[in-house]
Write an enzyme that holds these catalytic residues in place. Structure first.
Site, short mmCIF file in Angstrom:
data_model
loop_
_atom_site.label_atom_id
_atom_site.label_comp_id
_atom_site.label_asym_id
_atom_site.label_seq_id
_atom_site.Cartn_x
_atom_site.Cartn_y
_atom_site.Cartn_z
N LYS A 104 0.85 -1.20 0.00
CA LYS A 104 0.00 0.00 0.00
C LYS A 104 0.88 1.24 0.00
O LYS A 104 2.05 1.19 0.42
CB LYS A 104 -0.93 0.04 1.21
N ASP A 159 -2.23 -1.76 10.25
CA ASP A 159 -2.52 -1.76 8.81
C ASP A 159 -3.19 -3.06 8.34
O ASP A 159 -3.63 -3.13 7.20
CB ASP A 159 -1.23 -1.60 7.99
N LEU A 167 5.41 0.48 3.29
CA LEU A 167 4.51 -0.09 2.27
C LEU A 167 3.61 -1.17 2.85
O LEU A 167 2.81 -1.78 2.12
CB LEU A 167 5.34 -0.67 1.11
N GLY A 168 3.73 -1.43 4.15
CA GLY A 168 2.82 -2.37 4.82
C GLY A 168 3.08 -3.83 4.52
O GLY A 168 2.18 -4.66 4.69
O1 C5P Z 1 0.32 -0.99 14.67
P1 C5P Z 1 1.72 -1.07 14.22
O2 C5P Z 1 2.43 -2.29 14.75
O3 C5P Z 1 1.91 -0.91 12.76
O4 C5P Z 1 2.44 0.18 14.88
C1 C5P Z 1 3.85 0.27 14.99
C2 C5P Z 1 4.20 1.44 15.89
O5 C5P Z 1 3.88 2.68 15.23
C3 C5P Z 1 3.44 1.51 17.20
O6 C5P Z 1 4.08 0.78 18.19
C4 C5P Z 1 3.46 3.00 17.50
O7 C5P Z 1 4.71 3.37 18.04
C5 C5P Z 1 3.36 3.63 16.13
N1 C5P Z 1 1.96 3.95 15.74
C6 C5P Z 1 1.32 5.01 16.35
N2 C5P Z 1 0.03 5.30 15.98
C7 C5P Z 1 -0.60 4.57 15.04
C8 C5P Z 1 0.04 3.50 14.40
C9 C5P Z 1 1.34 3.21 14.79
O8 C5P Z 1 1.88 5.70 17.21
N3 C5P Z 1 -1.84 4.88 14.70
#
Ligand code: C5P
Length: 288
Positions: free
Chosen positions: A10, A134, A97-98
């Site tokens: 993405k 994501d 890019l997820g």
């Molecule tokens: O959810 P994900 O594992 O992709 O998030 C990785 C890190 O990115 C989280 O631990 C956080 O530090 C940050 N993050 C955030 N707010 C979001 C998504 C991610 O602060 N909405």
């Protein structure tokens, strides 16, 4: 039985940071767009659970999102996690890019089929959201609004097909570092400024923070703009910078102009994907 599926990437057409939450995450309003760069996965019946990855820089241990997705699904469905999984990485890790989230989403879909368990998409999205913000988007595909942590998905109509230039620098970016660099959010949690009429703001609030940490990103963004991109932005927290073009041939022409950049970045030209194209490509098929 062996099933194969593609896990597409993405970009974030826009990413607005609305505020910091008490759980450490940030409240986002983002527009996801699926693009035609994809990892390939295969899933075969097996006695235990094993993952083999063709890219040695990607951890293949228990922390890999593919294995975490497999375990979470097995637990939810009350079955034993049994599968031999292979992952061919084409989406760089730490690229915004997820890729890891997409691999997890495809794993949830494919293992539901391999284990013949009937789990609704809503339940898969709930399991996915616990693995990464994501993941629910990748169960959806196409173009979609992401709210909350990014995990609350609202469908948007498919964009007309566009050509996309992905410029993928040779260094990964750790998302938490960029959110930390961001400091206090740009604005308060009131979401009223974000248009709800389908207009996508050309904006990524993480871009200044990422460019402060990695100054090379700004030069790439400016080069994409100079090469004629209608929009040139960081994807997510980076490190990929993307440019949108009206069609694939315009994108290919721009990519040729970027080849001289001394960034060491990998440049790829890919199409945007509709929701249906995503459904067909990431839905598991029986391998011959
Ligand atoms: O959810 P994900 O594992 O992709 O998030 C990785 C890190 O990115 C989280 O631990 C956080 O530090 C940050 N993050 C955030 N707010 C979001 C998504 C991610 O602060 N909405």
């Amino acid at each position: 039985m062996r099933l194969v599926a593609e896990a597409f990437a993405k970009v974030n057409l826009s990413l607005v940071v609305l505020g910091r939450r008490t759980d450490g995450f940030h409240e986002l309003d983002t527009v996801f767009q699926a693009v035609g760069l994809a990892d390939r996965l295969s899933f075969e019946e097996s006695d235990g659970l094993a993952l083999s990855v063709d890219d040695p820089s990607i951890p293949a241990g228990a922390e890999n999102l593919v294995l975490r997705a497999a375990r979470a699904l097995a637990e939810e469905a009350g079955v034993k996690a049994r599968a031999a999984i292979t992952l061919e990485k084409r989406i760089p890790a730490g690229g915004g890019l997820g890729g890891g989230s997409s691999d997890a989403a495809v794993t949830l879909l494919a293992l539901s089929a391999l284990w013949e368990i009937d789990v609704s998409l809503e339940r898969l999205a709930r399991i996915g959201a616990a693995l990464g913000s994501d993941v629910p988007f990748f169960l959806h595909g196409g173009t979609a609004h992401g709210l909350g942590r990014g995990e609350r998905i609202e469908p948007l109509p498919d964009l007309p097909p566009r050509g996309v230039v992905l410029v993928m620098p040779p260094f990964p970016v750790a998302t938490p570092d960029v959110f930390r660099q961001l400091g206090a959010p740009v604005r308060d949690t009131a979401a009223t400024e974000v248009p709800r009429d389908g207009a996508v703001p050309d904006r990524n609030d993480l871009e200044p923070a990422a460019e402060a940490l990695f100054p090379a990103l700004r030069g790439i963004r400016e080069a994409l703009g100079a090469a004629g991109a209608t929009q040139a932005r960081l994807s997510g927290s980076g490190s990929t910078v993307f440019g949108l073009f009206p069609d694939l041939s315009g994108a290919a022409e721009a990519a040729r102009r970027l080849e001289g950049l001394p960034t060491g970045a990998v440049v790829r030209v890919v199409p945007t994907l509709t929701r249906e194209e995503c459904r067909v490509r990431s839905g598991p098929r029986r391998a011959e």
